[in-house]
Write a protein that holds these residues in place. Structure first.
Motif, PDB file in Angstrom:
ATOM      1  N   ARG A 134       0.832  -1.211   0.000  1.00 38.04           N
ATOM      2  CA  ARG A 134       0.000   0.000   0.000  1.00 38.04           C
ATOM      3  C   ARG A 134       0.864   1.258   0.000  1.00 38.04           C
ATOM      4  O   ARG A 134       0.597   2.208  -0.718  1.00 38.04           O
ATOM      5  CB  ARG A 134      -0.934  -0.002   1.206  1.00 38.04           C
ATOM      6  CG  ARG A 134      -2.150  -0.839   0.993  1.00 38.04           C
ATOM      7  CD  ARG A 134      -3.220  -0.653   2.056  1.00 38.04           C
ATOM      8  NE  ARG A 134      -4.278  -1.621   1.811  1.00 38.04           N
ATOM      9  CZ  ARG A 134      -4.293  -2.849   2.306  1.00 38.04           C
ATOM     10  NH1 ARG A 134      -3.340  -3.246   3.110  1.00 38.04           N
ATOM     11  NH2 ARG A 134      -5.278  -3.669   2.013  1.00 38.04           N
ATOM     12  N   THR A 171      -4.527  -0.657  -3.872  1.00 36.67           N
ATOM     13  CA  THR A 171      -5.372   0.442  -3.397  1.00 36.67           C
ATOM     14  C   THR A 171      -6.504  -0.054  -2.510  1.00 36.67           C
ATOM     15  O   THR A 171      -7.079   0.736  -1.774  1.00 36.67           O
ATOM     16  CB  THR A 171      -5.977   1.214  -4.588  1.00 36.67           C
ATOM     17  OG1 THR A 171      -6.737   0.294  -5.394  1.00 36.67           O
ATOM     18  CG2 THR A 171      -4.891   1.856  -5.427  1.00 36.67           C
ATOM     19  N   THR A 196      -7.551  -8.296  -3.454  1.00 35.68           N
ATOM     20  CA  THR A 196      -6.318  -7.571  -3.123  1.00 35.68           C
ATOM     21  C   THR A 196      -5.105  -8.375  -3.568  1.00 35.68           C
ATOM     22  O   THR A 196      -4.153  -7.824  -4.127  1.00 35.68           O
ATOM     23  CB  THR A 196      -6.245  -7.288  -1.613  1.00 35.68           C
ATOM     24  OG1 THR A 196      -7.425  -6.575  -1.225  1.00 35.68           O
ATOM     25  CG2 THR A 196      -5.011  -6.484  -1.252  1.00 35.68           C
TER      26      THR A 196
END
Length: 145
Positions: free
Chosen positions: A99, A105, A113
């Motif tokens: 991140r 994001t 993810t």
């Protein structure tokens, strides 16, 4: 007992596509728990993308078994699944660093993810995107980020 290697059980979901890992992991999960002796208490330990889980343990296991690494991190003893197909294992440390580097994001740590991170890593090395996992994890554990 049915197969010479656990790798064969993972190949049940193989469809020849580079992005087959969701199918591979989902089919492995279905197969594993269809066996008559599969202990139900292990369901919490074997994740599946069908439930949107990040599948950290199983993607880490596949990384060890598939990638060949001269540094002794990954064993690379399986050859039918390709490193290009692997999904980066996502945990707290990897997520935090990814991140901060702008590689992901999404706020939650889930299957999407893991896919987002892997796609970003494929821009650096499409044949072996997961090779960056160890570095991301190391930076996170050392809290350098």
């Amino acid at each position: 007992k049915k197969y010479d290697s656990l790798e064969q059980a993972f190949l049940l979901g193989q469809n020849g596509e580079i992005d087959a890992m969701e199918s591979i992991l989902s089919r492995f999960h279905e197969f594993f728990f269809s066996l008559p002796d599969a202990p139900s208490r292990t369901r919490k330990h074997i994740a599946t993308p069908a439930r949107k889980a990040a599948c950290k343990r199983i993607t880490m296991y596949l990384r060890w078994m598939v990638r060949k690494d001269s540094k002794g991190v990954d064993f690379g003893i399986w050859e039918q699944i390709k490193p290009a197909q692997l999904i980066c294992p996502c945990d707290l440390h990897v997520d935090r660093v990814a991140r901060k580097l702008g590689l992901i994001t999404r706020k939650q740590t889930d299957w999407l993810t893991a896919l987002e991170l892997t796609e970003q890593l494929r821009t650096f090395d499409p044949m072996d995107p997961v090779k960056y996992d160890f570095a991301l994890f190391g930076l996170g554990i050392e809290e350098k980020f």
